[in-house]
Design a protein around this motif. Structure first.
Motif, short mmCIF file in Angstrom:
data_model
loop_
_atom_site.label_atom_id
_atom_site.label_comp_id
_atom_site.label_asym_id
_atom_site.label_seq_id
_atom_site.Cartn_x
_atom_site.Cartn_y
_atom_site.Cartn_z
N UNK A 99 0.80 -1.22 0.00
CA UNK A 99 0.00 0.00 0.00
C UNK A 99 0.84 1.27 0.00
N UNK A 100 0.18 2.36 0.26
CA UNK A 100 0.84 3.66 0.27
C UNK A 100 1.62 3.82 1.58
N UNK A 101 2.94 3.92 1.49
CA UNK A 101 3.73 4.05 2.72
C UNK A 101 3.45 5.34 3.47
N UNK A 102 3.00 6.37 2.76
CA UNK A 102 2.72 7.65 3.41
C UNK A 102 1.43 7.57 4.23
N UNK A 103 0.44 6.84 3.73
CA UNK A 103 -0.79 6.63 4.50
C UNK A 103 -0.48 5.77 5.73
N UNK A 107 -0.85 6.80 9.95
CA UNK A 107 -1.52 6.11 11.06
C UNK A 107 -0.52 5.73 12.13
N UNK A 108 0.63 5.28 11.70
CA UNK A 108 1.66 4.82 12.62
C UNK A 108 2.23 5.95 13.48
N UNK A 109 2.40 7.12 12.89
CA UNK A 109 3.12 8.22 13.56
C UNK A 109 2.22 9.35 14.03
N UNK A 110 0.90 9.20 13.91
CA UNK A 110 0.02 10.34 14.19
C UNK A 110 0.18 10.93 15.58
N UNK A 111 0.56 10.13 16.55
CA UNK A 111 0.73 10.67 17.91
C UNK A 111 2.11 10.36 18.49
N UNK A 116 10.65 12.53 12.47
CA UNK A 116 10.04 11.75 11.40
C UNK A 116 8.58 12.16 11.25
N UNK A 117 7.87 12.31 12.35
CA UNK A 117 6.48 12.76 12.30
C UNK A 117 6.40 14.17 11.72
N UNK A 118 7.29 15.04 12.16
CA UNK A 118 7.28 16.43 11.66
C UNK A 118 7.45 16.46 10.14
N UNK A 119 8.34 15.64 9.62
CA UNK A 119 8.56 15.60 8.17
C UNK A 119 7.32 15.04 7.48
N UNK A 122 4.65 17.64 7.09
CA UNK A 122 4.92 18.53 5.95
C UNK A 122 4.53 17.85 4.63
N UNK A 123 4.86 16.58 4.51
CA UNK A 123 4.52 15.84 3.29
C UNK A 123 3.00 15.80 3.10
N UNK A 124 2.28 15.50 4.15
CA UNK A 124 0.81 15.42 4.04
C UNK A 124 0.20 16.79 3.79
N UNK A 125 0.75 17.82 4.37
CA UNK A 125 0.24 19.18 4.09
C UNK A 125 0.50 19.55 2.62
#
Length: 192
Positions: A99-103, A107-111, A116-119, A122-125
């Motif tokens: 699947x999509x590694x960004x999706x 989910x994995x890094x949301x909290x 890594x989460x900060x980057x 930015x990618x999702x924005x």
């Protein structure tokens, strides 16, 4: 491209495939060494730490996403054709093994705070802004109502994409792509 850059690219391709299966959190220098048959010390020399490896894999995956999904879609005519092309390319991207590694990373890094989460934020924005701009260009082309909300459309399309990801990946629903296309068509009709 130097031999070192080429080697790094091959390693990052493999690391990206591994991350699609085990997530960014499961990606370690040790797991990558096992996957590639390289030594841990050799990989450590390339990346230095698990966090650096994760950041570089995230960056590499983002570059591939831009190259395989966004850039080709931006060559389509503005408006509805571009929205559809972007959507279809994303469906194809998400259909790859793992699947999509960004999706998945979202989910994995949301909290989980950290670089890594900060980057990833930015990618999702950037992705959200791309969807918003593509829709806005469709307003300019007269394909969508002048009062249509590009930000709402972007969020709604992402909702369809996430629903597709869940239905196709976790639930293995063979009709997931058809339903996603119907949902996009409904959003396009509502905005026309």
């Amino acid at each position: 491209m130097s031999k070192g850059q080429a080697t790094r690219g091959v390693i990052l391709d493999e690391a990206g495939r591994l991350a699609r299966r085990v997530g960014l959190g499961g990606l370690t220098i040790g797991s990558l060494a096992t996957q590639t048959g390289m030594s841990k010390s050799g990989l450590f020399a390339h990346f230095g730490s698990k966090e650096s490896l994760q950041l570089q894999v995230l960056e590499h995956s983002t570059e591939r996403f831009v190259d395989e999904v966004i850039r080709p879609a931006l060559r389509s005519p503005r408006g509805i054709p571009r929205v559809r092309d972007l959507f279809e390319r994303w469906l194809e991207w998400d259909s790859a093994e793992g699947g999509c590694p960004l999706v998945a990373a979202s989910f994995e890094l949301d909290d989980q705070p950290g670089p890594v989460r900060e980057r990833l934020v930015r990618v999702q924005r950037d992705w959200t802004e791309t969807l918003t701009m593509v829709f806005t260009s469709g307003i300019s082309e007269g394909h969508f109502r002048p009062d249509a909300d590009p930000h709402q459309f972007s969020q709604d399309v992402q909702g369809v994409m996430l629903a597709y990801h869940l239905a196709s990946r976790l639930l293995a629903d063979p009709a997931a792509a058809d339903r996603a296309r119907r949902a996009l068509a409904a959003l396009l009709d509502a905005a026309a």
